[in-house]
Design a protein around this motif. Structure first.
Motif, PDB file in Angstrom:
ATOM      1  N   SER A   1       2.151  10.745  -9.181  1.00  0.00           N
ATOM      2  CA  SER A   1       1.682  10.536 -10.557  1.00  0.00           C
ATOM      3  C   SER A   1       2.769   9.908 -11.429  1.00  0.00           C
ATOM      4  CB  SER A   1       1.202  11.865 -11.172  1.00  0.00           C
ATOM      5  OG  SER A   1       0.123  12.400 -10.435  1.00  0.00           O
ATOM      6  N   VAL A   2       3.343   8.815 -10.922  1.00  0.00           N
ATOM      7  CA  VAL A   2       4.361   8.080 -11.673  1.00  0.00           C
ATOM      8  C   VAL A   2       3.888   6.642 -11.882  1.00  0.00           C
ATOM      9  CG1 VAL A   2       6.313   9.486 -10.909  1.00  0.00           C
ATOM     10  CG2 VAL A   2       5.604   7.509  -9.530  1.00  0.00           C
TER      11      VAL A   2
ATOM     12  N   ASN B   1       0.814  -1.209   0.000  1.00  0.00           N
ATOM     13  CA  ASN B   1       0.000   0.000   0.000  1.00  0.00           C
ATOM     14  C   ASN B   1       0.850   1.262   0.000  1.00  0.00           C
ATOM     15  OD1 ASN B   1      -2.304  -1.521  -0.049  1.00  0.00           O
ATOM     16  ND2 ASN B   1      -2.897  -1.132   2.068  1.00  0.00           N
ATOM     17  N   LEU B   2       2.001   1.196   0.654  1.00  0.00           N
ATOM     18  CA  LEU B   2       2.869   2.375   0.694  1.00  0.00           C
ATOM     19  C   LEU B   2       3.410   2.723  -0.694  1.00  0.00           C
ATOM     20  CD1 LEU B   2       4.769   1.752   4.048  1.00  0.00           C
ATOM     21  CD2 LEU B   2       3.294   3.716   3.505  1.00  0.00           C
ATOM     22  N   VAL B   3       3.789   1.700  -1.484  1.00  0.00           N
ATOM     23  CA  VAL B   3       4.274   2.022  -2.826  1.00  0.00           C
ATOM     24  C   VAL B   3       3.122   2.425  -3.737  1.00  0.00           C
ATOM     25  CG1 VAL B   3       6.410   0.697  -2.749  1.00  0.00           C
ATOM     26  CG2 VAL B   3       4.320  -0.432  -3.486  1.00  0.00           C
ATOM     27  N   GLU B   4       1.954   1.843  -3.519  1.00  0.00           N
ATOM     28  CA  GLU B   4       0.786   2.270  -4.292  1.00  0.00           C
ATOM     29  C   GLU B   4       0.483   3.740  -4.031  1.00  0.00           C
ATOM     30  OE1 GLU B   4      -4.037   1.399  -4.555  1.00  0.00           O
ATOM     31  OE2 GLU B   4      -2.734  -0.046  -3.560  1.00  0.00           O
TER      32      GLU B   4
ATOM     33  N   LYS C   1      -6.068  14.732  -4.458  1.00  0.00           N
ATOM     34  CA  LYS C   1      -5.432  14.664  -5.777  1.00  0.00           C
ATOM     35  C   LYS C   1      -6.440  14.953  -6.885  1.00  0.00           C
ATOM     36  CE  LYS C   1      -2.065  12.950  -7.380  1.00  0.00           C
ATOM     37  NZ  LYS C   1      -0.914  13.497  -8.131  1.00  0.00           N
ATOM     38  N   ALA C   2      -7.652  14.467  -6.727  1.00  0.00           N
ATOM     39  CA  ALA C   2      -8.686  14.727  -7.734  1.00  0.00           C
ATOM     40  C   ALA C   2      -8.952  16.218  -7.845  1.00  0.00           C
ATOM     41  CB  ALA C   2      -9.964  13.978  -7.373  1.00  0.00           C
TER      42      ALA C   2
ATOM     43  N   GLY D   1      -4.391  16.127 -10.723  1.00  0.00           N
ATOM     44  CA  GLY D   1      -3.148  15.407 -11.024  1.00  0.00           C
ATOM     45  C   GLY D   1      -2.004  16.283 -11.467  1.00  0.00           C
ATOM     46  N   GLN D   2      -1.931  17.500 -10.947  1.00  0.00           N
ATOM     47  CA  GLN D   2      -0.869  18.415 -11.365  1.00  0.00           C
ATOM     48  C   GLN D   2       0.513  17.843 -11.067  1.00  0.00           C
ATOM     49  OE1 GLN D   2      -1.279  22.635 -10.289  1.00  0.00           O
ATOM     50  NE2 GLN D   2      -3.408  22.208  -9.720  1.00  0.00           N
ATOM     51  N   VAL D   3       1.454  18.097 -11.970  1.00  0.00           N
ATOM     52  CA  VAL D   3       2.854  17.726 -11.801  1.00  0.00           C
ATOM     53  C   VAL D   3       3.685  18.965 -12.088  1.00  0.00           C
ATOM     54  CG1 VAL D   3       4.744  16.307 -12.680  1.00  0.00           C
ATOM     55  CG2 VAL D   3       2.455  15.330 -12.455  1.00  0.00           C
ATOM     56  N   PRO D   4       4.570  19.373 -11.142  1.00  0.00           N
ATOM     57  CA  PRO D   4       4.809  18.757  -9.842  1.00  0.00           C
ATOM     58  C   PRO D   4       3.600  18.891  -8.918  1.00  0.00           C
ATOM     59  CG  PRO D   4       5.924  20.870  -9.964  1.00  0.00           C
ATOM     60  CD  PRO D   4       5.397  20.589 -11.340  1.00  0.00           C
TER      61      PRO D   4
END
Length: 226
Positions: free
Chosen positions: A38-39, A28-31, A190-191, A195-198
């Motif tokens: 957003s990678v 779950n942590l890597v998810e 995030k929604a 999903g802005q990057v950065p």
């Protein structure tokens, strides 16, 4: 092999994490890491004597072992920078690896998983197929995720070495539930940011607070962890 490297490997072995079964908390942590930044790829890797083994992974196989030369994580644990970032590996062919080329990896960021005694036993890392910078505030949050991984490892070690398997299972499940609830909030935030990057700074701060709540669960379950 240097004395320092022998000590580092002994520290890694003391956690009895190498080649262990998948555990939902680490998955779950890597998810969550992949989602926050957003990678397509996020991994928890441990650097052993001859290979790097991946405890948890999104976007690439979990439980995968790669030689030291095949992965950038070996560089992350010895880098001078707190977070090793390659914004565009295609522009730095000397820094590339055969595996990165084979898998079309262009962006990499890795932060060491550092034990309380200061040994760097592995990394939490991100990877992507497009060039990408990682801002200083983003690097801070990635470091917080690595610290959370270390806290979970320390709790796991202390309880299992005391034959308190049920206590570890209960603590892990409580941390998993807390993380699940916090992930729901992170997805909402995030929604809103589309999903802005950065990742916008105003989003990183509330995410950091929610990760701190997961850390508190682990600390409360194991008072000896500082």
């Amino acid at each position: 092999m240097t004395t320092d490297e022998r000590a580092r490997l002994a520290e890694l072995e003391s956690y009895d994490i190498l080649y262990s079964a998948q555990e939902k908390l680490f998955d779950n942590l890597v998810e969550l890491a992949a989602y926050i930044f957003s990678v397509p790829v996020a991994r928890i890797a441990f650097v052993h004597e001859r290979e790097v083994w991946h405890k948890a992974s999104v976007g690439m196989p979990a439980q995968e072992a790669l030689t030291l030369e095949q992965t950038l994580c070996t560089r992350a644990i010895v880098a001078d920078e707190p977070v090793l970032v390659y914004a565009d590996l295609s522009a730095e062919p000397a820094q590339d690896t055969a595996t990165a080329r084979e898998r079309n990896i262009r962006f990499y960021a890795g932060v060491p998983v550092r034990t309380p005694r200061g040994f760097k036993i592995g990394t939490v890392c991100l990877a992507g197929y497009e060039p990408r910078e990682l801002t200083e505030p983003e690097q801070g949050l990635l470091t917080q995720l690595a610290d959370l991984v270390m806290l979970a490892l320390e709790a796991r070690r202390q309880l299992l070495t005391r034959d308190q398997t049920e206590a570890w299972q209960q603590l892990r499940e409580e941390a998993e539930d807390t993380l699940h609830n916090q992930m729901a909030v992170v997805r909402y935030l995030k929604a809103r940011s589309e999903g802005q990057v950065p990742v916008p700074a105003e989003l990183l701060d509330p995410i950091a607070r929610r990760l701190a709540e997961v850390a508190q669960v682990l600390k409360a379950g194991l008072p000896s962890v500082p």
